[in-house]
Design a protein around this motif. Structure first.
Motif, mmCIF file in Angstrom:
data_model
loop_
_atom_site.group_PDB
_atom_site.id
_atom_site.type_symbol
_atom_site.label_atom_id
_atom_site.label_comp_id
_atom_site.label_asym_id
_atom_site.label_seq_id
_atom_site.Cartn_x
_atom_site.Cartn_y
_atom_site.Cartn_z
ATOM 1 N N GLU A 53 0.836 -1.203 0.000
ATOM 2 C CA GLU A 53 0.000 0.000 0.000
ATOM 3 C C GLU A 53 0.873 1.256 0.000
ATOM 4 N N ALA A 54 1.941 1.227 0.764
ATOM 5 C CA ALA A 54 2.871 2.360 0.769
ATOM 6 C C ALA A 54 3.568 2.486 -0.586
ATOM 7 N N ALA A 55 3.924 1.340 -1.164
ATOM 8 C CA ALA A 55 4.548 1.351 -2.486
ATOM 9 C C ALA A 55 3.592 1.929 -3.526
ATOM 10 N N ALA A 56 2.318 1.573 -3.423
ATOM 11 C CA ALA A 56 1.325 2.064 -4.379
ATOM 12 C C ALA A 56 1.182 3.580 -4.302
ATOM 13 N N ARG A 57 1.344 4.134 -3.111
ATOM 14 C CA ARG A 57 1.239 5.589 -2.976
ATOM 15 C C ARG A 57 2.337 6.292 -3.771
ATOM 16 N N ILE A 58 3.524 5.698 -3.807
ATOM 17 C CA ILE A 58 4.611 6.278 -4.598
ATOM 18 C C ILE A 58 4.276 6.196 -6.082
ATOM 19 N N VAL A 59 3.762 5.062 -6.520
ATOM 20 C CA VAL A 59 3.387 4.899 -7.927
ATOM 21 C C VAL A 59 2.298 5.893 -8.304
ATOM 22 N N ASN A 60 1.296 6.007 -7.460
ATOM 23 C CA ASN A 60 0.174 6.899 -7.759
ATOM 24 C C ASN A 60 0.579 8.369 -7.772
ATOM 25 N N ALA A 61 1.643 8.690 -7.036
ATOM 26 C CA ALA A 61 2.118 10.081 -6.985
ATOM 27 C C ALA A 61 3.048 10.427 -8.146
ATOM 28 N N LEU A 62 3.438 9.431 -8.945
ATOM 29 C CA LEU A 62 4.406 9.681 -10.010
ATOM 30 C C LEU A 62 3.963 10.759 -11.008
ATOM 31 N N PRO A 63 2.711 10.762 -11.466
ATOM 32 C CA PRO A 63 2.330 11.814 -12.425
ATOM 33 C C PRO A 63 2.539 13.222 -11.873
ATOM 34 N N GLN A 64 2.189 13.419 -10.614
ATOM 35 C CA GLN A 64 2.366 14.734 -10.009
ATOM 36 C C GLN A 64 3.852 15.065 -9.871
ATOM 37 N N THR A 65 4.639 14.063 -9.447
ATOM 38 C CA THR A 65 6.082 14.285 -9.312
ATOM 39 C C THR A 65 6.708 14.566 -10.669
ATOM 40 N N ALA A 66 6.286 13.798 -11.681
ATOM 41 C CA ALA A 66 6.832 13.976 -13.030
ATOM 42 C C ALA A 66 6.520 15.362 -13.578
ATOM 43 N N SER A 67 5.390 15.926 -13.176
ATOM 44 C CA SER A 67 5.014 17.262 -13.665
ATOM 45 C C SER A 67 5.984 18.335 -13.171
ATOM 46 N N ARG A 68 6.703 18.048 -12.095
ATOM 47 C CA ARG A 68 7.677 19.004 -11.555
ATOM 48 C C ARG A 68 9.089 18.747 -12.057
ATOM 49 N N PHE A 69 9.255 17.671 -12.838
ATOM 50 C CA PHE A 69 10.592 17.261 -13.279
ATOM 51 C C PHE A 69 10.987 18.038 -14.530
ATOM 52 N N ASP A 70 11.997 18.876 -14.393
ATOM 53 C CA ASP A 70 12.523 19.651 -15.511
ATOM 54 C C ASP A 70 13.987 19.261 -15.726
ATOM 55 N N PRO A 71 14.254 18.384 -16.692
ATOM 56 C CA PRO A 71 15.638 17.918 -16.889
ATOM 57 C C PRO A 71 16.597 19.018 -17.329
ATOM 58 N N LYS A 72 16.052 20.166 -17.762
ATOM 59 C CA LYS A 72 16.907 21.267 -18.207
ATOM 60 C C LYS A 72 17.215 22.249 -17.089
#
Length: 300
Positions: A53-72
């Motif tokens: 369940e804790a692992a799933a929370r990380i997976v489910n949060a990925l879209p939000q985290t990815a939205s903040r990811f700026d490789p530049k």
């Protein structure tokens, strides 16, 4: 990162605690690649302890985290953009494979990145999932994609990742062969993958292989009703990857089927120790371990 050491020793709760703190610190500082890297190590530890369940929370949060990811963005922290891309691919792949959710693995969506070895994580999970379900066409497609990635990495003079992806391609092909009833070919290829992986070291970007090759070999031998040989492979995996859930369970099951009751009890007991904080009722393997220990015979 302290968790690199914790991971190599199988100190899962210590790894969880340190990575929760590391991810939070990286988030406060706007270092999303580093946050993703810490989350990758964090979910690995959750999955070894069956805290799904804790692992799933990380997976489910990925879209939000990815939205903040700026490789530049200007690099300030320790995590380079490649670590962020890698974690974005590896986290969902690991979540499916560690739980043996083959359908979820087969359905993973590929997100192309500038780093072919990150793309390979998704193809490997998709291919292995398809092969374990007996779906020949998508498994073959995945194996071919992995071979193409291997060639790209070789031409780009990245021998380490080229070999890692080659190991993945061989493993997918091995399980595809087994699904097609070609047992000798399957075993030969899986043994080759395991031998190749024995000669490599883990990259710091990952907490460990998505599925260690010797662990996959052990599972294949169990499928072939060869528990004694399977036990050898699981024990070898545990030497290199201590306290891994799938290898502990595999060793317990293999020992049980080969008539080594005391050894099976020991591995089931260690599995329950590792999973002291697991979800309730949790995975079927946990319930099986509880039943095995409850039904053990007293020593005379």
């Amino acid at each position: 990162m302290q968790s690199h050491t914790f991971t190599r020793l199988g100190y899962w709760q210590e790894s969880i605690d340190s990575n929760v703190a590391a991810a939070a610190a990286a988030r406060r500082q706007g270092q999303t690649a580093e946050e993703l890297h810490a989350s990758d190590y964090e979910i690995y530890a959750y999955l070894q302890t069956a805290q799904d369940e804790a692992a799933a929370r990380i997976v489910n949060a990925l879209p939000q985290t990815a939205s903040r990811f700026d490789p530049k963005a200007l690099l300030i922290g320790a995590g380079p953009p490649s670590a962020g891309y890698f974690a974005l691919a590896e986290i969902p792949a690991r979540f499916a494979l560690e739980r043996h959710d083959w359908r979820e693995a087969e359905r993973l969506v590929l997100s192309e990145t500038p780093f072919p070895y990150a793309n390979a994580m998704t193809w490997f999970a998709r291919g292995l999932g398809a092969a374990r379900l007996g779906h020949a066409a998508p498994a073959t497609e995945a194996a071919m994609a992995l071979r193409q990635i291997q060639e790209r990495l070789s031409k780009a003079n990245e021998p380490y990742w080229a070999q890692q992806v080659e190991i993945q391609a061989i493993a997918v092909s091995a399980w595809s062969a087994l699904a097609a009833g070609k047992k000798e070919e399957a075993l030969r290829q899986m043994e080759l993958a395991a031998h190749m992986e024995d000669g490599t070291e883990k990259s710091a970007v990952t907490p460990g292989p998505l599925s260690p090759a010797r662990e996959l070999l052990g599972e294949m031998l169990l499928e072939m009703n060869e528990p004694t040989e399977a036990l050898v492979q699981f024990e070898a995996t545990l030497e290199k990857e201590p306290r891994r859930f799938r290898s502990l369970y595999g060793a317990a099951r293999a020992a049980q089927l080969s008539g080594s009751g005391d050894l099976s009890q020991r591995f089931f007991g260690e599995l329950l120790t590792v999973c002291a904080r697991s979800d309730k009722p949790g995975r079927p393997e946990i319930r099986e371990a509880l039943e095995a220990l409850a039904n053990r015979r007293p020593i005379e």
